[in-house]
Scaffold this motif. Structure first.
Motif, PDB file in Angstrom:
ATOM      1  N   LYS A   3     -11.378   9.437  30.541  1.00 12.18           N
ATOM      2  CA  LYS A   3     -11.829  10.552  29.853  1.00 12.18           C
ATOM      3  C   LYS A   3     -12.502  11.716  30.504  1.00 12.18           C
ATOM      4  O   LYS A   3     -13.143  11.528  31.704  1.00 12.18           O
ATOM      5  N   ALA A   4     -12.519  12.813  30.208  1.00  9.22           N
ATOM      6  CA  ALA A   4     -12.833  14.083  30.744  1.00  9.22           C
ATOM      7  C   ALA A   4     -14.363  14.182  30.546  1.00  9.22           C
ATOM      8  O   ALA A   4     -14.799  13.354  29.642  1.00  9.22           O
ATOM      9  N   GLN A   5     -15.065  14.602  31.741  1.00  5.26           N
ATOM     10  CA  GLN A   5     -16.392  15.000  31.703  1.00  5.26           C
ATOM     11  C   GLN A   5     -16.708  16.464  31.832  1.00  5.26           C
ATOM     12  O   GLN A   5     -16.254  17.011  32.558  1.00  5.26           O
ATOM     13  N   TYR A   6     -17.580  16.707  30.773  1.00  2.00           N
ATOM     14  CA  TYR A   6     -17.983  17.965  30.605  1.00  2.00           C
ATOM     15  C   TYR A   6     -19.297  18.311  30.874  1.00  2.00           C
ATOM     16  O   TYR A   6     -20.176  17.632  30.404  1.00  2.00           O
ATOM     17  N   GLY A   7     -19.596  19.471  31.667  1.00  2.00           N
ATOM     18  CA  GLY A   7     -21.203  19.850  31.589  1.00  2.00           C
ATOM     19  C   GLY A   7     -21.335  20.868  30.519  1.00  2.00           C
ATOM     20  O   GLY A   7     -20.296  21.629  30.133  1.00  2.00           O
ATOM     21  N   ILE A   8     -22.387  20.858  29.687  1.00  2.00           N
ATOM     22  CA  ILE A   8     -22.396  21.729  28.547  1.00  2.00           C
ATOM     23  C   ILE A   8     -23.773  22.461  28.798  1.00  2.00           C
ATOM     24  O   ILE A   8     -24.957  22.154  28.926  1.00  2.00           O
ATOM     25  N   LEU A   9     -23.543  23.834  28.514  1.00  2.00           N
ATOM     26  CA  LEU A   9     -24.572  24.956  28.321  1.00  2.00           C
ATOM     27  C   LEU A   9     -24.385  25.745  26.982  1.00  2.00           C
ATOM     28  O   LEU A   9     -23.429  25.862  26.698  1.00  2.00           O
ATOM     29  N   ARG A  10     -25.188  25.584  26.262  1.00  2.00           N
ATOM     30  CA  ARG A  10     -25.434  26.364  24.900  1.00  2.00           C
ATOM     31  C   ARG A  10     -26.603  27.253  25.002  1.00  2.00           C
ATOM     32  O   ARG A  10     -27.901  26.646  25.196  1.00  2.00           O
ATOM     33  N   LEU A  11     -26.432  28.523  24.589  1.00  2.00           N
ATOM     34  CA  LEU A  11     -27.602  29.378  24.690  1.00  2.00           C
ATOM     35  C   LEU A  11     -27.885  30.026  23.062  1.00  2.00           C
ATOM     36  O   LEU A  11     -26.845  30.233  22.668  1.00  2.00           O
ATOM     37  N   ALA A  12     -29.072  30.127  22.780  1.00  2.00           N
ATOM     38  CA  ALA A  12     -29.360  30.592  21.545  1.00  2.00           C
ATOM     39  C   ALA A  12     -30.711  31.383  21.734  1.00  2.00           C
ATOM     40  O   ALA A  12     -31.379  31.488  22.535  1.00  2.00           O
ATOM     41  N   LYS A  13     -30.655  32.548  20.649  1.00  2.00           N
ATOM     42  CA  LYS A  13     -31.722  33.593  20.617  1.00  2.00           C
ATOM     43  C   LYS A  13     -32.479  33.104  19.496  1.00  2.00           C
ATOM     44  O   LYS A  13     -32.251  32.842  18.307  1.00  2.00           O
ATOM     45  N   TYR A  14     -34.106  33.514  19.742  1.00  2.00           N
ATOM     46  CA  TYR A  14     -34.988  33.029  18.459  1.00  2.00           C
ATOM     47  C   TYR A  14     -35.847  34.236  18.384  1.00  2.00           C
ATOM     48  O   TYR A  14     -36.575  34.832  19.329  1.00  2.00           O
ATOM     49  N   LYS A  15     -36.281  34.945  17.319  1.00  2.00           N
ATOM     50  CA  LYS A  15     -37.055  36.101  17.054  1.00  2.00           C
ATOM     51  C   LYS A  15     -38.503  35.611  16.842  1.00  2.00           C
ATOM     52  O   LYS A  15     -39.609  36.021  17.406  1.00  2.00           O
ATOM     53  N   GLY A  16     -38.829  35.261  15.472  1.00  2.00           N
ATOM     54  CA  GLY A  16     -40.102  35.139  15.292  1.00  2.00           C
ATOM     55  C   GLY A  16     -40.528  33.610  14.755  1.00  2.00           C
ATOM     56  O   GLY A  16     -40.741  32.645  15.585  1.00  2.00           O
ATOM     57  N   PRO A  17     -40.253  33.680  13.063  1.00  2.00           N
ATOM     58  CA  PRO A  17     -40.676  32.167  12.838  1.00  2.00           C
ATOM     59  C   PRO A  17     -39.974  30.940  13.244  1.00  2.00           C
ATOM     60  O   PRO A  17     -40.566  29.736  13.149  1.00  2.00           O
ATOM     61  N   GLU A  18     -38.768  31.120  13.822  1.00  8.04           N
ATOM     62  CA  GLU A  18     -38.058  29.822  14.484  1.00  8.04           C
ATOM     63  C   GLU A  18     -38.668  29.558  15.583  1.00  8.04           C
ATOM     64  O   GLU A  18     -38.557  28.306  15.874  1.00  8.04           O
ATOM     65  N   ILE A  19     -39.492  30.194  16.282  1.00  8.15           N
ATOM     66  CA  ILE A  19     -40.098  29.695  17.356  1.00  8.15           C
ATOM     67  C   ILE A  19     -41.136  28.552  17.348  1.00  8.15           C
ATOM     68  O   ILE A  19     -40.934  27.686  18.252  1.00  8.15           O
ATOM     69  N   PHE A  90     -20.078  11.225  30.932  1.00  5.28           N
ATOM     70  CA  PHE A  90     -20.729  11.794  32.537  1.00  5.28           C
ATOM     71  C   PHE A  90     -22.122  10.775  32.713  1.00  5.28           C
ATOM     72  O   PHE A  90     -22.328  10.353  33.624  1.00  5.28           O
ATOM     73  N   PHE A  91     -22.702  10.511  31.708  1.00  2.25           N
ATOM     74  CA  PHE A  91     -24.112   9.829  31.935  1.00  2.25           C
ATOM     75  C   PHE A  91     -23.669   8.376  31.924  1.00  2.25           C
ATOM     76  O   PHE A  91     -24.666   7.388  32.269  1.00  2.25           O
ATOM     77  N   LYS A  92     -22.492   7.701  31.428  1.00  5.80           N
ATOM     78  CA  LYS A  92     -22.361   6.392  31.292  1.00  5.80           C
ATOM     79  C   LYS A  92     -22.680   5.710  32.902  1.00  5.80           C
ATOM     80  O   LYS A  92     -21.992   5.899  33.622  1.00  5.80           O
ATOM     81  N   GLY A  93     -23.691   4.788  32.891  1.00  7.88           N
ATOM     82  CA  GLY A  93     -23.665   3.998  34.147  1.00  7.88           C
ATOM     83  C   GLY A  93     -24.709   4.693  34.993  1.00  7.88           C
ATOM     84  O   GLY A  93     -24.962   3.890  36.115  1.00  7.88           O
ATOM     85  N   GLU A 177     -15.794  19.145  34.367  1.00  9.74           N
ATOM     86  CA  GLU A 177     -14.619  19.991  33.985  1.00  9.74           C
ATOM     87  C   GLU A 177     -15.244  21.323  33.158  1.00  9.74           C
ATOM     88  O   GLU A 177     -16.233  21.075  32.663  1.00  9.74           O
ATOM     89  N   ARG A 178     -14.610  22.182  33.193  1.00  6.68           N
ATOM     90  CA  ARG A 178     -14.973  23.670  32.632  1.00  6.68           C
ATOM     91  C   ARG A 178     -14.751  23.441  31.397  1.00  6.68           C
ATOM     92  O   ARG A 178     -13.899  23.219  30.954  1.00  6.68           O
ATOM     93  N   GLY A 179     -15.975  23.328  30.482  1.00  2.44           N
ATOM     94  CA  GLY A 179     -15.819  22.922  29.044  1.00  2.44           C
ATOM     95  C   GLY A 179     -15.496  24.216  28.012  1.00  2.44           C
ATOM     96  O   GLY A 179     -14.818  23.901  26.821  1.00  2.44           O
ATOM     97  N   GLU A 180     -15.311  25.277  28.713  1.00  7.39           N
ATOM     98  CA  GLU A 180     -15.135  26.556  27.785  1.00  7.39           C
ATOM     99  C   GLU A 180     -13.794  27.139  27.998  1.00  7.39           C
ATOM    100  O   GLU A 180     -12.996  26.594  29.042  1.00  7.39           O
ATOM    101  N   ALA A 181     -13.355  28.178  27.654  1.00  5.13           N
ATOM    102  CA  ALA A 181     -11.956  28.756  27.894  1.00  5.13           C
ATOM    103  C   ALA A 181     -12.050  29.209  29.101  1.00  5.13           C
ATOM    104  O   ALA A 181     -13.065  29.543  29.818  1.00  5.13           O
TER     105      ALA A 181
END
Length: 324
Positions: A3-19, A90-93, A177-181
């Motif tokens: 099976k493929a192994q992918y590194g994952i990075l997700r970026l999100a922005k927060y303004k006020g109440p969500e912090i 990726f984390f297995k073992g 592997e490169r997880g995005e386009a």
């Protein structure tokens, strides 16, 4: 095929109440997490920080904004959160120390482009199904402005983040592997697992053709039986491999033209290895090797007599077939 192994990075922005909400989640300040049943409270003690929060997120981000003298608006993004993980395969073992090293490498990536002083917290959660890190930072630019737009930018900049993250991580973890386009070059990255699968299939095909080449009057039945048995395992794997390779036809077909220039480039590789271009040279060498393996497989398959291939596809070998 593994099976493929992918590194994952997700970026999100927060303004006020969500912090406050992300702080409560990241720092595990709630007693129960009804919205996230994957959290196992009995494992909370396994979580750890790579960057400890100095205080509450809001108080600390306000202090940083004041320290840098940033201008703000009501709708200013005040926190960017990077969620960093990898696919479960990726984390297995992996040992705890190896998991920690992965997230430390990811933290070093963020610190390449963001002043470490602006990082509010980097906490690794081990109390869910897949280890992951929440890294929260204040989007202050190198010249001291609060500007999430400049840091995250548009779609092109987000693609840049994904490209750079993969380039950084793959240096230490070559199976990722490169997880995005594919990036803007128009040339797709060929996954490392395809190189391994090509080499494995080549060894299998060679074993089959060697059996047939060494067949004579005395061992014909035994060798043919063995070849058919091997082919019955080989066919499904080969078909799967061909399906995967078709996704990269454009890249693989362009590799042949690289070979002449590759010979010249490799002569200088010992000097160039210290330069940034060395990684792209190594990539071209790997890609060219995959093309060679793929062509060798096709050639080996052509050497197998059609009647033997037919027997393997039928999945049976009759007595009369052996006598022939």
């Amino acid at each position: 095929m593994q099976k493929a192994q992918y590194g994952i990075l997700r970026l999100a922005k927060y303004k006020g109440p969500e912090i406050s909400n992300i702080e409560a989640h990241n720092e595990r300040k709630k007693g129960k997490y009804a919205s996230n049943p994957d959290i196992d409270n009995s494992r909370k003690n396994l979580n750890y920080h790579l960057v400890e929060p100095v205080g509450k997120y809001r108080a600390e981000l306000n202090r940083l904004i004041e320290e840098y003298g940033c201008r703000t608006r009501k709708d200013s993004v005040r926190v960017i959160e990077a969620l960093i993980t990898a696919t479960p395969e990726f984390f297995k073992g992996k040992k705890k120390s190896e998991v920690r090293a992965y997230f430390q490498t990811a933290l070093e990536f963020i610190e390449k482009y963001q002043d470490s002083k602006t990082i509010l917290s980097a906490v690794v959660h081990m109390d869910e199904k897949t280890p992951h890190m929440h890294l929260s930072f204040v989007p202050i630019t190198q010249d001291g402005r609060l500007c999430a737009k400049e840091i995250l930018g548009n779609k092109k900049k987000l693609t840049w983040w994904q490209d750079e993250f993969w380039k950084h991580m793959v240096e230490k973890y070559p199976d990722l592997e490169r997880g995005e386009a594919a990036s803007m070059t128009g040339r797709e990255h060929i996954p490392p697992r395809l190189f391994k699968e090509a080499a494995h299939l080549t060894r299998q095909a060679k074993q089959i053709t060697d059996l047939l080449e060494n067949t004579n009057f005395f061992n014909a039945g035994k060798n043919t039986d063995k070849a058919v048995e091997l082919l019955q395992k080989f066919f499904p794997a080969m078909e799967n491999f061909q399906t995967q390779v078709r996704k990269y036809d454009k890249t693989i077909s362009s590799l042949k033209s690289d070979n002449v220039s590759l010979k010249r480039q490799t002569q200088d590789l010992s000097r160039q290895v210290k330069e940034a271009t060395s990684s792209s040279i190594r990539k071209k060498m790997n890609d060219a090797r995959l093309r060679a393996d793929y062509e060798n497989l096709q050639n080996l398959m052509n050497c197998i007599p059609p009647e033997i291939l037919e027997l393997a596809k039928r999945g049976q070998l009759t007595h009369s077939d052996r006598e022939r």
